[in-house]
Write a protein that holds these residues in place. Structure first.
Motif, short mmCIF file in Angstrom:
data_model
loop_
_atom_site.label_atom_id
_atom_site.label_comp_id
_atom_site.label_asym_id
_atom_site.label_seq_id
_atom_site.Cartn_x
_atom_site.Cartn_y
_atom_site.Cartn_z
N LEU A 1 35.59 -14.72 -29.48
CA LEU A 1 36.50 -15.30 -30.47
C LEU A 1 36.10 -16.73 -30.83
CD1 LEU A 1 39.90 -14.17 -28.88
CD2 LEU A 1 38.45 -12.96 -30.51
N GLU A 2 36.71 -17.27 -31.87
CA GLU A 2 36.45 -18.66 -32.23
C GLU A 2 37.70 -19.29 -32.83
OE1 GLU A 2 33.05 -18.07 -34.75
OE2 GLU A 2 34.24 -17.51 -36.49
N PHE A 3 37.87 -20.59 -32.60
CA PHE A 3 39.03 -21.33 -33.10
C PHE A 3 38.56 -22.72 -33.52
CE2 PHE A 3 40.35 -18.41 -29.83
CZ PHE A 3 41.44 -17.76 -30.40
N GLY B 1 25.63 -15.47 -34.30
CA GLY B 1 25.78 -14.41 -35.29
C GLY B 1 25.45 -13.02 -34.78
N LYS B 2 25.53 -12.82 -33.47
CA LYS B 2 25.22 -11.48 -32.92
C LYS B 2 26.23 -10.44 -33.45
CE LYS B 2 25.63 -12.91 -28.67
NZ LYS B 2 25.88 -14.34 -28.93
N THR B 3 27.49 -10.80 -33.34
CA THR B 3 28.52 -9.85 -33.80
C THR B 3 28.40 -9.65 -35.31
OG1 THR B 3 29.92 -10.60 -31.99
CG2 THR B 3 31.00 -9.38 -33.76
N ARG B 4 28.08 -10.73 -35.98
CA ARG B 4 27.89 -10.63 -37.43
C ARG B 4 26.75 -9.67 -37.77
NH1 ARG B 4 29.31 -14.79 -41.39
NH2 ARG B 4 27.89 -14.92 -43.16
N VAL B 5 25.67 -9.73 -36.99
CA VAL B 5 24.54 -8.82 -37.24
C VAL B 5 25.00 -7.36 -37.09
CG1 VAL B 5 22.38 -7.98 -36.24
CG2 VAL B 5 22.66 -10.41 -36.72
N ALA C 1 23.87 -15.80 -20.85
CA ALA C 1 24.63 -16.99 -20.44
C ALA C 1 26.13 -16.76 -20.52
CB ALA C 1 24.25 -18.18 -21.31
N GLN C 2 26.54 -15.65 -21.15
CA GLN C 2 27.98 -15.38 -21.24
C GLN C 2 28.39 -14.18 -20.39
OE1 GLN C 2 29.87 -15.86 -25.23
NE2 GLN C 2 27.76 -16.01 -25.93
N SER C 3 27.55 -13.82 -19.44
CA SER C 3 27.90 -12.69 -18.58
C SER C 3 28.97 -13.14 -17.58
CB SER C 3 26.63 -12.22 -17.87
OG SER C 3 26.97 -11.52 -16.72
N1 LIG Z 1 23.98 -16.77 -41.37
C1 LIG Z 1 25.22 -17.25 -41.27
N2 LIG Z 1 25.76 -18.01 -42.23
C2 LIG Z 1 27.01 -18.49 -42.13
N3 LIG Z 1 27.81 -18.24 -41.09
C3 LIG Z 1 27.34 -17.49 -40.10
C4 LIG Z 1 26.03 -16.96 -40.12
N4 LIG Z 1 25.85 -16.24 -38.98
C5 LIG Z 1 26.99 -16.34 -38.29
N5 LIG Z 1 27.89 -17.07 -38.95
C6 LIG Z 1 29.25 -17.43 -38.50
O1 LIG Z 1 29.16 -18.04 -37.21
C7 LIG Z 1 30.22 -17.68 -36.38
C8 LIG Z 1 29.69 -17.04 -35.12
O2 LIG Z 1 29.15 -15.77 -35.40
P1 LIG Z 1 29.34 -14.54 -34.40
O3 LIG Z 1 30.74 -14.49 -33.94
O4 LIG Z 1 28.74 -13.35 -35.03
O5 LIG Z 1 28.42 -15.06 -33.22
P2 LIG Z 1 28.12 -14.39 -31.83
O6 LIG Z 1 26.69 -14.61 -31.55
O7 LIG Z 1 28.62 -13.00 -31.81
O8 LIG Z 1 29.01 -15.31 -30.87
P3 LIG Z 1 29.52 -15.00 -29.39
O9 LIG Z 1 28.32 -15.16 -28.51
O10 LIG Z 1 30.53 -16.05 -29.12
O11 LIG Z 1 30.04 -13.61 -29.38
C9 LIG Z 1 31.08 -16.74 -37.20
O12 LIG Z 1 32.13 -17.46 -37.79
C10 LIG Z 1 30.11 -16.21 -38.23
O13 LIG Z 1 30.78 -15.77 -39.38
#
Ligand SMILES: Nc1ncnc2c1ncn2[C@@H]1O[C@H](COP(=O)(O)OP(=O)(O)OP(=O)(O)O)[C@@H](O)[C@H]1O
Ligand SMILES: [Mg+2]
Length: 759
Positions: A566-568, A31-35, A253-255
Motif C-alpha cells: 500500500l501507499e499513503f 512499479g512491480k504491482t503496476r507491471v 528486502a520486503q520478505s
Molecule cells: N512508470 C511510472 N510512472 C509513474 N508512476 C509510476 C510508474 N511506475 C509506478 N508508478 C507509481 O508508483 C507507485 C508504486 O508502484 P507499485 O505499487 O506498482 O510499486 P511496487 O514495486 O509494487 O511497490 P511495493 O514494493 O511497495 O509493493 C504507484 O503509485 C504507481 O502508480
C-alpha cells in the motif's frame, strides 16, 4: 499501444514479455504491482482469453484495485480473470473439485478460532499439559507442517521430527495432528492451511484435474512472491509446468513472513526451475521523495543478507523525516493526532491521506483514543473483522450448519445459543457417542434417543429446526432464507431483548449482515445468488473487504504486516522502541532481527511525501507501566535525513536535555552499519526508576496534608491529593500522580514532599 504509456522502458519490456518465465525482483515502489496490472491488460488486448489468466495477490483489496484498473483499460472482460489471494483463489477451485479428495464441495472453512477450539477439545480429551502443549504452539506446529506439505502420517514417520518432539517433551504432537486432521475431515471442514495443502494433494493425486487447470491458467502472475511459502510455491510450479507462462514479482528486502514459513529460497529456486528465465530490474522508485528512499536504503543496508539493488527516486528531495518523542503511549497518540490535524489543515489534505502503522495490534488502543478525542475518523485494517464478531459468527454458524450439518464447530457454537437447555455435559456425550459409533455429532442428535441415555427433548427439536432450515434455503432467496434463520433460531429475538448499548450494536450488526445478503441476492452481475454462495468464503474475509466503507474518508490504522503493497501521502510509524520494534522475540538471532529490519523497511517505503516516526519513553504493557528506550533502528538512520522534534516536554522534570543530547550524539555516531547483537533486556519497571526526585527533595511532615495540595513523591513524581481517609496514624491519601495515575498511600510511610498548598 497508448495504454502502455505510463510505463518506463524497463517496465514496458517486462510487460511485453508475455511468453515464458519472467521474474522481477525490485525495490519498493518501483512499479512491480503496476507491471502485473498492465501485463494483464496487455494480455487481454493482445487477444488472450481473460478466462486463461490467474493472478495471485497479497490481499483481496489489492486484487479488487487491480481489477478496477484493468476494467478501465479492457472493459468487462476483466471480470473473468481469476484474481485474488492464494487462499481465496484455491478455496474457489476446491469448491469445484473437493469431492475428488473426499470432501464435500460445500466444505466449511474453519477460521483460526474454530481451529483452536477443535484443538482445545482434543488436548482436553488427551489430558495433556496445556502449558507444554499450548493451543497456539500446537496450531503453529501443525500449520508449519502443512505449509511444508508434511501430512500427519509423514509427521509421525519422520525420524527427525519425532526425535525433536520427544526431546522437547512433546512426543504427542504427531497424535494430536492426526486427531485434528481427522476431526476436520469428519466435520467436512478445511482450515486455512488446508486450502493450500489440499490443493497440492488434489493436483498431485489427480493428473486429470491438474491438466484441466494447466490448460485453463495459461498465464500466471504472482505479486509479493518473496512471501510465498513452500506449499504456495509448489502449487504455482505445478500449474505453470506445461505452458511456463509465469511472471513473479517481489522484493527480497520486503520478505516479512518467514515466521509463517515464507521462504526466500523460493526466489532462488525460481532461477533453477526455469533455466530460460528472463529477469527484469526496476530501480526507480516512483512512490516516495528522495529523503524517504534514502532513509529506507540506509536502514536496509544494515542487513547482511540481501540482493544488492540500487533504488533511487527522481521526485523532490522532500521534507526530512521527523522523529517525535513522547513520554507515554497516550501522549504519543496525542502527538500523532495533533500532527495529522495540523498537516491536514495546512496542506488541504484528506483524512485518507494519512496512515498510522504499528508493530503490534495492541498499539492501536492509544492511537484510537487520541483520534476519537479529536473527532478524527479512522478505520482499523486487518483488525477484528466484521465477520469475526460474535453475533455475526453465531448467525453464520447457523448458516454453516444448515449447509453442512457435519460442521462440528458451528454445531457447538449454536446448539445451546439461544439457550434451549442443552448443557455442556450433553454436548460432551454427543461427541463421545459420535466418536464411538464413527458417525457425526449431528447424526447422533437426529437419533438422540438411540445413542444417548435420557436425551433431552430439545435435542430433537434442534435437529428438526436445522432440517427445516435446509428446506427453506432450497426454496427461497438468500435474503429470505437468512432472515428466516435469524428469526426462527431465536437469535434475533435474543439480541433484540438485550437493551444494553452493546446489545443494540449487536442487533444492528445482524441487520447490517442481513442487508448485505439482501444486496447480494439482488445483484445482477452474478448467476449464483444462493445463501450458500454468499457465505462460502466468509472465513476468508477481513474487514477491508466490506464494500460499505470502501470509500470513506478516514485515517488508516494497521500493522506494518498488513500495510504491504500500500501507499499513503503521509505515514506515521509509531512505537520505535527497543523490545517493541524490534520486538523482544526477535533479539535472539540475526535472521529474526533482519526480518524486523525488513519490516521497518516496508513501513518506511509506504510513505509518499511525509514520514514521521515516534517513540514513547514509557508505555503500558500487560497492565504495568514500563520505561522504554528508543529503537536501535533510529540509530541506523543517517542523521542528515532526520529532523528531531523533542518539543513535547516531560510532565515532570527529568533528564530531558541529557537524553536529547545523548540521542543526537548517537544519531551522529551510529549512522554506520553496526553488528546486530542482542542487547540485554532493558525493560524495567518505571515504578522502580522513572522519577528523579528534585535536587531539593526532602520528605515533609504530612500531618497537615490537605485535599488539593500539590506534592512530590520520591519515586512517583508530582501529584495532587484527591482524598484523605482514616484516622491518625493510619491516614490513607489518594493522590493523582501525573506520570502514573492514581495511587493510594499510607501517609506514615509515604516519602512525600509538600510543594504547594491548596490551589
Ligand atoms: N512508470 C511510472 N510512472 C509513474 N508512476 C509510476 C510508474 N511506475 C509506478 N508508478 C507509481 O508508483 C507507485 C508504486 O508502484 P507499485 O505499487 O506498482 O510499486 P511496487 O514495486 O509494487 O511497490 P511495493 O514494493 O511497495 O509493493 C504507484 O503509485 C504507481 O502508480
Ligand atoms: Mg506492490
Amino acid at each position: 499501444m497508448d495504454y502502455l504509456e505510463g510505463l518506463n522502458p524497463e517496465q514496458k519490456a517486462a510487460v511485453l514479455q508475455i511468453k515464458g518465465p519472467v521474474m522481477i525482483i525490485a525495490g519498493a515502489g518501483s512499479g512491480k504491482t503496476r507491471v502485473i496490472t498492465y501485463r494483464v491488460a496487455h494480455l487481454i488486448r493482445s487477444g488472450v482469453d481473460s478466462f486463461n489468466i490467474l493472478v495471485l495477490t497479497f490481499t483481496n483489496k489489492a486484487a479488487r484495485e487491480m481489477r478496477e484498473r484493468i476494467n478501465h483499460i479492457c472493459g468487462p472482460e476483466a471480470k473473468n480473470i481469476w484474481m485474488g489471494t492464494f487462499h481465496s483463489v484455491f478455496a474457489k477451485l476446491l469448491r469445484v473439485e473437493a469431492d475428488k479428495i473426499g470432501y464435500p464441495n460445500n466444505f466449511t472453512i474453519y477460521d483460526t478460532d474454530d481451529s483452536k477450539s477443535v484443538l482445545r477439545a482434543i488436548l482436553k480429551e488427551m489430558q495433556l499439559d496445556d502449558k507444554l502443549y499450548s493451543v497456539n504452539f500446537v496450531l503453529n506446529r501443525i500449520s508449519a507442517a502443512k505449509n511444508n506439505l508434511v501430512g500427519w502420517q509423514e509427521y509421525q514417520n519422520n525420524e527427525q521430527i519425532q526425535a525433536d518432539d520427544f526431546s522437547s517433551g512433546r512426543g504427542m504432537l504427531g497424535k494430536i495432528y492426526e486427531t485434528y486432521a481427522q476431526r476436520c475431515y469428519r466435520a467436512g471442514a478445511m482450515d486455512f492451511d488446508d486450502l493450500l495443502f489440499k490443493t497440492n494433494e488434489l493436483l498431485k493425486k489427480h493428473p486429470e484435474v491438474l491438466n484441466k487447470y494447466q490448460q485453463k491458467f495459461k498465464y500466471l502472475m504472482v505479486d509479493e512472491y518473496q512471501d510465498t511459502n513452500f506449499s504456495q510455491y509448489l502449487i504455482v510450479k505445478r500449474l505453470a509446468a506445461v505452458n511456463e507462462n509465469i511472471c513473479v514479482v517481489g522484493d527480497d528486502a520486503q520478505s516479512i513472513y518467514a515466521f509463517r514459513g515464507a521462504n526466500i529460497q523460493n526466489i532462488l529456486n525460481f532461477e533453477k526451475d526455469y533455466p530460460d528465465l528472463k529477469i527484469f530490474k526496476l530501480e526507480q522508485n516512483y512512490r516516495s521523495t528522495q529523503n524517504i528512499v534514502n532513509v529506507a536504503n540506509s536502514v536496509i543496508a544494515n542487513n547482511k543478507e540481501q540482493l544488492k539493488k540500487n533504488v533511487f527516486s527522481e521526485k523532490e528531495t522532500g521534507d526530512k523525516i521527523k522523529v517525535m518523542r513522547a513520554f507515554s503511549d497516550n501522549e504519543e497518540g496525542k502527538l500523532v493526532a495533533d500532527a495529522i490535524m495540523q498537516q491536514r489543515s495546512t496542506n488541504g489534505l484528506k483524512w485518507h491521506d494519512f496512515a498510522i502503522l504499528y508493530r503490534t495490534n495492541a498499539q492501536s488502543r492509544s492511537m484510537e483514543e487520541a483520534l476519537r478525542k479529536n473527532g478524527i475518523p479512522y478505520k482499523i485494517y486487518g483488525g477484528l473483522s466484521f465477520y469475526q464478531r460474535k453475533e455475526i459468527k453465531d448467525l453464520i454458524a447457523y448458516f454453516r450448519l444448515t449447509f453442512n450439518p457435519n460442521d462440528e464447530e458451528a454445531l457447538k457454537r449454536v446448539i445451546n445459543y439461544p439457550k434451549r437447555g442443552i448443557g455442556d455435559t450433553t454436548v460432551d456425550r454427543i461427541i463421545v457417542a459420535a466418536d464411538k459409533n464413527s458417525i457425526t455429532p449431528f447424526e447422533v442428535i437426529i437419533e438422540a434417543n438411540r445413542y444417548i441415555e435420557k436425551a433431552p427433548a430439545s435435542l430433537h427439536a434442534f435437529a428438526a429446526m436445522i432440517q427445516s432450515f435446509q428446506v427453506i434455503t432450497k426454496n427461497q432467496s438468500a435474503y429470505e432464507a437468512a432472515l428466516h434463520i435469524a428469526q426462527h433460531s431465536g437469535l434475533l429475538k435474543d439480541l433484540y431483548e438485550d437493551k444494553s448499548i452493546e446489545g443494540l450494536n449487536r442487533y444492528e450488526n445482524i441487520q447490517e449482515l442481513l442487508n448485505g445478503i439482501k444486496e447480494f441476492s439482488e445483484r445482477e452481475d452474478i448467476e449464483e445468488k444462493g445463501l450458500d454462495v454468499f457465505m462460502q468464503d466468509v472465513a476468508l474475509l477481513t474487514n477491508d473487504d466490506k464494500d460499505k466503507d470502501k470509500d470513506a474518508d478516514t485515517v488508516s490504522l494497521m500493522t506494518i504486516h498488513s500495510s504491504k503493497g500500500l501507499e499513503f501521502p503521509q505515514v506515521h510509524i509509531v512505537g520505535l522502541e527497543e523490545n517493541l520494534f524490534p520486538s523482544q522475540m526477535s533479539l535472539n538471532s540475526r535472521s529474526d532481527l533482519e526480518e524486523e529490519r525488513r519490516l521497518f523497511y516496508v513501513a518506511i517505503t509506504r510513505a509518499e511525501y511525509k514520514l514521521t516516526i515516534s517513540y514513547a519513553t514509557s508505555r503500558f504493557k500487560f497492565g504495568t507501566l514500563i520505561s522504554c528506550e528508543p529503537s536501535r533502528f533510529l540509530d541506523e538512520i543517517d542523521a542528515k535525513y532526520l529532523e528531531l522534534d523533542f518539543t513535547a516536554k516531560p510532565v515532570s522534570s527529568g533528564s530531558f536535555d541529557d537524553e536529547r543530547n545523548a540521542w543526537s550524539r548517537k544519531a551522529d555516531t551510529f549512522s554506520k552499519p553496526k553488528a546486530a547483537t542482542a542487547p540485554p533486556v532493558k525493560t524495567t519497571s518505571i515504578l522502580a526508576k522513572a522519577h528523579v526526585p528534585s535536587p531539593d527533595f526532602k520528605p515533609s511532615d504530612t500531618s497537615n496534608l490537605q485535599v488539593g495540595m500539590q506534592v512530590e513523591h520520591e519515586r512517583f513524581g508530582f501529584g495532587k491529593v484527591l482524598t484523605l481517609e482514616g484516622n491518625k496514624p493510619d491516614i490513607k491519601a489518594t493522590i493523582f500522580f501525573k506520570e502514573i495515575g492514581q495511587k493510594q498511600l499510607l501517609l506514615k510511610f509515604a516519602k512525600l514532599s509538600i510543594i504547594s498548598g491548596v490551589e
